[in-house]
Design a protein around this motif. Structure first.
Motif, PDB file in Angstrom:
ATOM      1  N   GLN A  39       0.917  -1.176  -0.612  1.00  0.00           N
ATOM      2  CA  GLN A  39      -0.047  -0.137  -0.273  1.00  0.00           C
ATOM      3  C   GLN A  39       1.155   1.843   0.462  1.00  0.00           C
ATOM      4  O   GLN A  39       1.791   1.567   0.528  1.00  0.00           O
ATOM      5  CB  GLN A  39      -1.026  -0.289   1.110  1.00  0.00           C
ATOM      6  N   ALA A  40       0.854   1.848  -0.724  1.00  0.00           N
ATOM      7  CA  ALA A  40       1.538   2.996  -0.918  1.00  0.00           C
ATOM      8  C   ALA A  40       0.340   4.397  -0.693  1.00  0.00           C
ATOM      9  O   ALA A  40      -0.680   3.917  -0.712  1.00  0.00           O
ATOM     10  CB  ALA A  40       1.510   3.600  -2.884  1.00  0.00           C
ATOM     11  N   PRO A  41       1.557   5.748   0.047  1.00  0.00           N
ATOM     12  CA  PRO A  41       0.544   6.524   0.863  1.00  0.00           C
ATOM     13  C   PRO A  41      -0.824   7.101  -0.593  1.00  0.00           C
ATOM     14  O   PRO A  41      -0.399   7.706  -1.473  1.00  0.00           O
ATOM     15  CB  PRO A  41       1.508   7.818   0.752  1.00  0.00           C
ATOM     16  N   GLY A  42      -1.794   7.351  -0.210  1.00  0.00           N
ATOM     17  CA  GLY A  42      -3.200   7.699  -0.865  1.00  0.00           C
ATOM     18  C   GLY A  42      -3.634   6.169  -1.835  1.00  0.00           C
ATOM     19  O   GLY A  42      -4.375   7.213  -2.645  1.00  0.00           O
ATOM     20  N   LYS A  43      -2.828   5.426  -1.784  1.00  0.00           N
ATOM     21  CA  LYS A  43      -4.038   4.248  -2.841  1.00  0.00           C
ATOM     22  C   LYS A  43      -3.907   3.334  -1.925  1.00  0.00           C
ATOM     23  O   LYS A  43      -4.204   3.002  -0.776  1.00  0.00           O
ATOM     24  CB  LYS A  43      -2.894   3.748  -3.008  1.00  0.00           C
ATOM     25  N   GLU A  44      -5.059   2.250  -2.908  1.00  0.00           N
ATOM     26  CA  GLU A  44      -5.633   1.631  -1.404  1.00  0.00           C
ATOM     27  C   GLU A  44      -4.706  -0.219  -1.794  1.00  0.00           C
ATOM     28  O   GLU A  44      -3.161   0.490  -2.788  1.00  0.00           O
ATOM     29  CB  GLU A  44      -7.008   0.786  -2.858  1.00  0.00           C
ATOM     30  N   ARG A  45      -4.924  -0.961  -0.605  1.00  0.00           N
ATOM     31  CA  ARG A  45      -3.722  -1.780  -0.695  1.00  0.00           C
ATOM     32  C   ARG A  45      -4.013  -2.748  -2.159  1.00  0.00           C
ATOM     33  O   ARG A  45      -5.102  -3.054  -2.189  1.00  0.00           O
ATOM     34  CB  ARG A  45      -4.074  -2.939   0.389  1.00  0.00           C
ATOM     35  N   GLU A  46      -3.028  -3.632  -2.506  1.00  0.00           N
ATOM     36  CA  GLU A  46      -2.821  -3.541  -3.657  1.00  0.00           C
ATOM     37  C   GLU A  46      -2.570  -5.119  -3.514  1.00  0.00           C
ATOM     38  O   GLU A  46      -0.934  -5.620  -3.241  1.00  0.00           O
ATOM     39  CB  GLU A  46      -2.137  -3.549  -5.012  1.00  0.00           C
ATOM     40  N   PHE A  47      -2.684  -6.493  -4.266  1.00  0.00           N
ATOM     41  CA  PHE A  47      -1.838  -7.811  -4.366  1.00  0.00           C
ATOM     42  C   PHE A  47      -0.878  -7.314  -5.270  1.00  0.00           C
ATOM     43  O   PHE A  47      -0.420  -6.470  -6.375  1.00  0.00           O
ATOM     44  CB  PHE A  47      -3.140  -8.432  -5.134  1.00  0.00           C
ATOM     45  N   VAL A  48       0.175  -7.996  -4.618  1.00  0.00           N
ATOM     46  CA  VAL A  48       2.000  -8.208  -5.160  1.00  0.00           C
ATOM     47  C   VAL A  48       2.310  -9.760  -5.608  1.00  0.00           C
ATOM     48  O   VAL A  48       2.113  -9.406  -6.823  1.00  0.00           O
ATOM     49  CB  VAL A  48       2.699  -7.618  -4.027  1.00  0.00           C
ATOM     50  N   ALA A  49       2.136 -10.448  -4.960  1.00  0.00           N
ATOM     51  CA  ALA A  49       2.562 -12.189  -4.778  1.00  0.00           C
ATOM     52  C   ALA A  49       1.732 -13.158  -4.250  1.00  0.00           C
ATOM     53  O   ALA A  49       1.081 -12.696  -3.025  1.00  0.00           O
ATOM     54  CB  ALA A  49       3.780 -12.285  -4.766  1.00  0.00           C
ATOM     55  N   ALA A  50       1.646 -13.838  -4.279  1.00  0.00           N
ATOM     56  CA  ALA A  50       1.075 -15.291  -2.967  1.00  0.00           C
ATOM     57  C   ALA A  50       1.465 -16.711  -4.197  1.00  0.00           C
ATOM     58  O   ALA A  50       2.067 -16.699  -5.250  1.00  0.00           O
ATOM     59  CB  ALA A  50      -0.493 -15.067  -3.484  1.00  0.00           C
ATOM     60  N   ILE A  51       1.655 -17.768  -2.885  1.00  0.00           N
ATOM     61  CA  ILE A  51       2.174 -18.860  -2.785  1.00  0.00           C
ATOM     62  C   ILE A  51       0.921 -20.464  -2.731  1.00  0.00           C
ATOM     63  O   ILE A  51       0.041 -19.848  -1.472  1.00  0.00           O
ATOM     64  CB  ILE A  51       3.735 -19.089  -2.542  1.00  0.00           C
ATOM     65  N   ASN A  52       1.507 -21.025  -3.799  1.00  0.00           N
ATOM     66  CA  ASN A  52      -0.072 -22.191  -3.066  1.00  0.00           C
ATOM     67  C   ASN A  52       0.528 -23.091  -1.923  1.00  0.00           C
ATOM     68  O   ASN A  52       1.344 -23.478  -1.360  1.00  0.00           O
ATOM     69  CB  ASN A  52      -0.136 -22.752  -4.169  1.00  0.00           C
TER      70      ASN A  52
END
Length: 126
Positions: A39-52
């Motif tokens: 989450q960057a300032p003033g922005k929504e939290r966003e997906f980066v990566a995930a692992i099964n």
């Protein structure tokens, strides 16, 4: 209780690398998919990566493909995010999260995760 503790953030020049770590406790770690968000300032939290949880297959948002690598160490109850070729647009607070429901596949939306760490700041200077 479930705890997720991130570490490894910091200040790095553009082109540099960082490795984030998330130490998990309080649940059966190897039965859950895990994710990293930012989450960057003033922005929504966003997906980066995930692992099964089952076969360690991974998923990445397009902007980090080829630069970031997510891995997990089930013996250490840890999920890692290796970040290379960092650029100023990667500056954000990075969060580790547990996928809601045991034995489910990774997901990209924040609502699909039930526990979150406190976050670690990553700042990339230009």
């Amino acid at each position: 209780q479930v705890q997720l503790v991130e570490s490894g953030g910091g200040l790095v020049p553009a082109g540099g690398s960082l490795r984030l770590s998330c130490a998990a406790s309080g649940f059966t770690f190897d039965a859950y998919s895990m994710g990293w968000f930012r989450q960057a300032p003033g922005k929504e939290r966003e997906f980066v990566a995930a692992i099964n949880w089952r076969d360690d297959t991974s998923d990445y948002t397009d902007s980090v493909k080829g630069r970031f690598t997510i891995t997990r160490d089930n013996a250490q109850n840890t999920v890692l995010l290796q970040m290379n070729s960092l650029n100023p647009e990667d500056t954000a607070v990075y969060y580790c999260a547990r996928r809601a429901y045991i034995g489910t596949l990774p997901a990209r939306h924040t609502t699909e995760y039930d526990y979150w760490g406190q976050g670690t700041q990553v700042t990339v200077s230009s």
